[in-house]
Design an enzyme around this catalytic site. Structure first.
Site, PDB file in Angstrom:
ATOM      1  N   ALA A 254       0.850  -1.187   0.000  1.00 41.26           N
ATOM      2  CA  ALA A 254       0.000   0.000   0.000  1.00 41.26           C
ATOM      3  C   ALA A 254       0.880   1.229   0.000  1.00 41.26           C
ATOM      4  CB  ALA A 254      -0.903  -0.004   1.227  1.00 41.26           C
ATOM      5  N   LYS A 255       0.304   2.318  -0.544  1.00 42.75           N
ATOM      6  CA  LYS A 255       1.083   3.549  -0.614  1.00 42.75           C
ATOM      7  C   LYS A 255       1.491   3.997   0.787  1.00 42.75           C
ATOM      8  CE  LYS A 255      -0.924   5.062  -4.965  1.00 42.75           C
ATOM      9  NZ  LYS A 255      -1.719   6.030  -5.689  1.00 42.75           N
ATOM     10  N   ARG A 256       0.741   3.568   1.792  1.00 33.29           N
ATOM     11  CA  ARG A 256       1.058   4.041   3.145  1.00 33.29           C
ATOM     12  C   ARG A 256       2.280   3.329   3.732  1.00 33.29           C
ATOM     13  NH1 ARG A 256      -3.524   1.081   3.264  1.00 33.29           N
ATOM     14  NH2 ARG A 256      -3.344  -0.930   4.290  1.00 33.29           N
ATOM     15  N   LYS A 261       8.149   3.171  -0.474  1.00 36.22           N
ATOM     16  CA  LYS A 261       7.864   4.305  -1.352  1.00 36.22           C
ATOM     17  C   LYS A 261       9.130   4.713  -2.102  1.00 36.22           C
ATOM     18  CE  LYS A 261       3.966   6.608   0.683  1.00 36.22           C
ATOM     19  NZ  LYS A 261       3.438   7.859   1.211  1.00 36.22           N
TER      20      LYS A 261
END
Ligand code: GLU
Ligand code: ZN
Length: 323
Positions: A254-256, A261
């Site tokens: 997930a982007k979180r 990232k």
């Protein structure tokens, strides 16, 4: 009988809703290589229609992340060309024109059903977002009935009964029945703008995109988009839906998850060529992870060696690249 195939036009279409992560890097690398391998062009389009989730800084961040990885594009927000603008929020007229055509042919009707679903339509749906089949409550209406409505409404596309088939470049022949997969779907709202499904089709058609490589979470959207291409008389692009990345726990990245990232990796000083080498290794093009640029893989790009299952991102491998 022979004819030259048209030049390939691919695209990268990030949604600026959070930082891009390793899974996006792999999908975008594949999309880029598929076009470059064919000597084709690449467009970059920012998909920012889901205003509740868009973060202003993520637009510039997506470009920075992709350039850091070593990708480039022939047209995009920062490379002006004939197909612009390249930010969806600046292209509302394109979607309005497509919607008008669907109204004229009575392929859409005004729907006054659930507000929550209507609000979600701007976002590209992920597999787990599939809801029940729309029961057709408002399907008796004509497009002109919108004029007499005293309630907010959204435009819903009339999905014909039956299967839709496409020959997915990665998954092979694929058949889904959109009338059993959600049924009539939303394409836009007055004032609030188009739904993802209509915007992405109108843009790819207007920009001449004929090759779409994207994550397989969008597979359920593809038969809907094919129906829109047909309804609007546009040529359906070649699709390839590639596996997503998951963590060792089997959950989708997930982007979180800050650690994976691209911005975090970039700021930590990671050599992007090592990352590209890892991605190439994950695609089955090399036995060893060798520092390399996307350009180094143009000649060796091959979708058939990419494993069919999700890419399991091992934190240990990432740590060894950073070391
Ligand atoms: N912008 C969409 C997303 O990030 C992708 C749209 C597409 O590739 O069709 O989910
Ligand atoms: Zn309705």
């Amino acid at each position: 009988m022979s004819h030259a195939s048209p030049p390939v036009v691919g695209r990268l279409a990030p949604s600026p809703t959070g930082g891009l992560h390793l899974g996006h890097a792999r999908t975008f690398l594949l999309a880029w290589l598929a076009a470059r391998h064919a000597g084709g062009r690449i467009l970059l389009r920012i998909e920012d229609l889901d205003t509740s989730r868009v973060r202003a800084e993520a637009k510039a961040g997506a470009l920075t992340d992709l350039r850091w990885l070593g990708l480039d594009w022939d047209e995009g927000p920062d490379v002006v060309g004939p197909s612009g603008p390249y930010i969806q929020s600046e292209r509302l007229g394109v979607y309005e024109a497509a919607l008008e055509r669907l109204k004229r042919t009575e392929l859409v009707y005004p729907c006054t059903c659930t507000r929550a679903e209507i609000e979600r339509a701007a976002a590209a749906p992920h597999a787990e977002d599939e809801g029940p089949v729309y029961p057709g409550t408002c399907a008796h209406r004509t497009a002109a009935d919108a004029l007499g409505l005293d309630r907010p409404f959204a435009w819903r596309f009339r999905v014909p009964t039956g299967e839709v088939e496409w020959d997915d470049w990665f998954m092979g022949p694929t058949v889904l029945d959109p009338s059993r997969l959600g049924g009539d779907f939303l394409v836009g709202r007055p004032q609030a703008g188009p739904a993802y499904q209509l915007a992405v089709v109108a843009d790819d058609a207007a920009m001449g995109v004929n090759q779409v490589i994207r994550g397989d979470d969008l597979v359920p959207s593809t038969p809907r988009q094919i129906l829109l291409y047909r309804a609007l008389g546009w040529v359906v692009p070649r699709f390839a839906h590639v596996p997503l990345a998951i963590g060792p726990d089997g959950r989708r990245l997930a982007k979180r998850d800050g650690s994976i990232k691209l911005a975090t990796l970039r700021e930590s000083g990671l050599d992007p060529r090592k990352l590209v080498g890892w991605l190439a290794h994950s695609c089955g093009w090399t036995d060893a992870i060798v520092a390399s640029t996307p350009r180094d893989w143009i000649g060796r790009f091959d979708l058939s060696t990419v494993p069919k299952g999700p890419w399991v991102v091992e934190p240990g491998t990432l740590a060894s690249l950073a070391g």
